[in-house]
Design an enzyme around this catalytic site. Sequence first.
Site, mmCIF file in Angstrom:
data_model
loop_
_atom_site.group_PDB
_atom_site.id
_atom_site.type_symbol
_atom_site.label_atom_id
_atom_site.label_comp_id
_atom_site.label_asym_id
_atom_site.label_seq_id
_atom_site.Cartn_x
_atom_site.Cartn_y
_atom_site.Cartn_z
ATOM 1 C CB SER A 179 7.154 31.219 60.042
ATOM 2 O OG SER A 179 7.294 31.306 61.349
ATOM 3 C CG HIS A 205 4.765 33.879 61.887
ATOM 4 N ND1 HIS A 205 4.852 32.402 61.586
ATOM 5 C CD2 HIS A 205 3.592 34.318 61.135
ATOM 6 C CE1 HIS A 205 3.577 32.295 60.952
ATOM 7 N NE2 HIS A 205 2.699 33.436 61.094
ATOM 8 C CG ASP A 301 -0.402 31.651 60.151
ATOM 9 O OD1 ASP A 301 -1.557 31.411 59.979
ATOM 10 O OD2 ASP A 301 0.369 32.485 60.168
#
Length: 357
Positions: A179, A205, A301
Amino acid sequence: MIKVMVVDDSAVVRQVVSECLRPASDLRVIGSAPDPIQARELMNRNWPDVVILDIDMPRMDGITFLKQLMAERPTAVIILSSLTQQGSLKAIEALRAGAVHVLAKSTLGDPQRQLAQDVSNLASLVREAAKARLKPIRAASSPVAPLDRPVLAADVILPPPTANARVAASERIVLIGASTGGTQALEAILTRLTARCPAIAIVQHMPENLTASLARRLDQLCQISVKEAAHGDRLRAGQALISPGGKHLIIKRQGNAYLADVVSGPAVSRHCPSVDVLFRSGARSAGRNATGLLLTGIGDDGAKGLKEMREAGAHTVAQDAASCVVFGMPKEAIRIDAAVEILPLDAMARVIEAQLR
């Protein structure tokens, strides 16, 4: 108190952004400037924690200013610009140069009203940006999904892995999740790989329309082939597939091969694409023939998915705190004992190449 500086040549933008942040009791706009030259003068007197920065400005453009900041005194920067629409190369360039988030200004409708909508979640992004652990960048990362997305488990996309994941005779795959800070981390890893490396699938992401630009740039820089994943793509040695923004990437087994399944679905762990979904698919379809790498990023995540991969026999690795821009996702994976190894970023390429032995 998080100190914020707004740098934009539009007085309207500076006003709207400042008004958007004013209600937040933990944020304070300490100054604004119409260009980077004046901003630097103000910053030398009172350095901000976060800079909200336009790209197209007089006297110095925002990307040049961002590169200077990241080389001399790394500071969390959120890019807010009309030049970062629709997967523009400027957005990718800003992330590679060290920006923590990239937001696009809309160019249609009433400018002031539209801008207020564009920055409606800016306070949350500023708080996240302030947590980033930044390091100097001599050579010139990812926005996270909006915080108002629902938090769902990977179960909404595919069932949990069975006790005995299927194992191919020889094919090995590497799954990577990242991310904030991930665009830099991916470049650092993929540019070190030879064309002999195992097949790679990646969730970074990013919003829609940016992942294709990221894939094209990495493809130009790397010995391996890098492309945005499409439904039915076969995972091949010497190639990395990057999940499209706004779609989940699932790896499925077909004979002794692995295929990419690109699917629509709700956000999982606040993100679409979700690392948890990719990792779960690896646990289900590849088991011990898979390796999972969880890199820098805000939130959690990928942590549960990495745990499922480890339980299915996969080799799992979390990036260490010292080399992360944000030690969020790897930290959560370590907390739940999902990682077999905890390694610095510069060791990840060796982990991938070692899967050939």
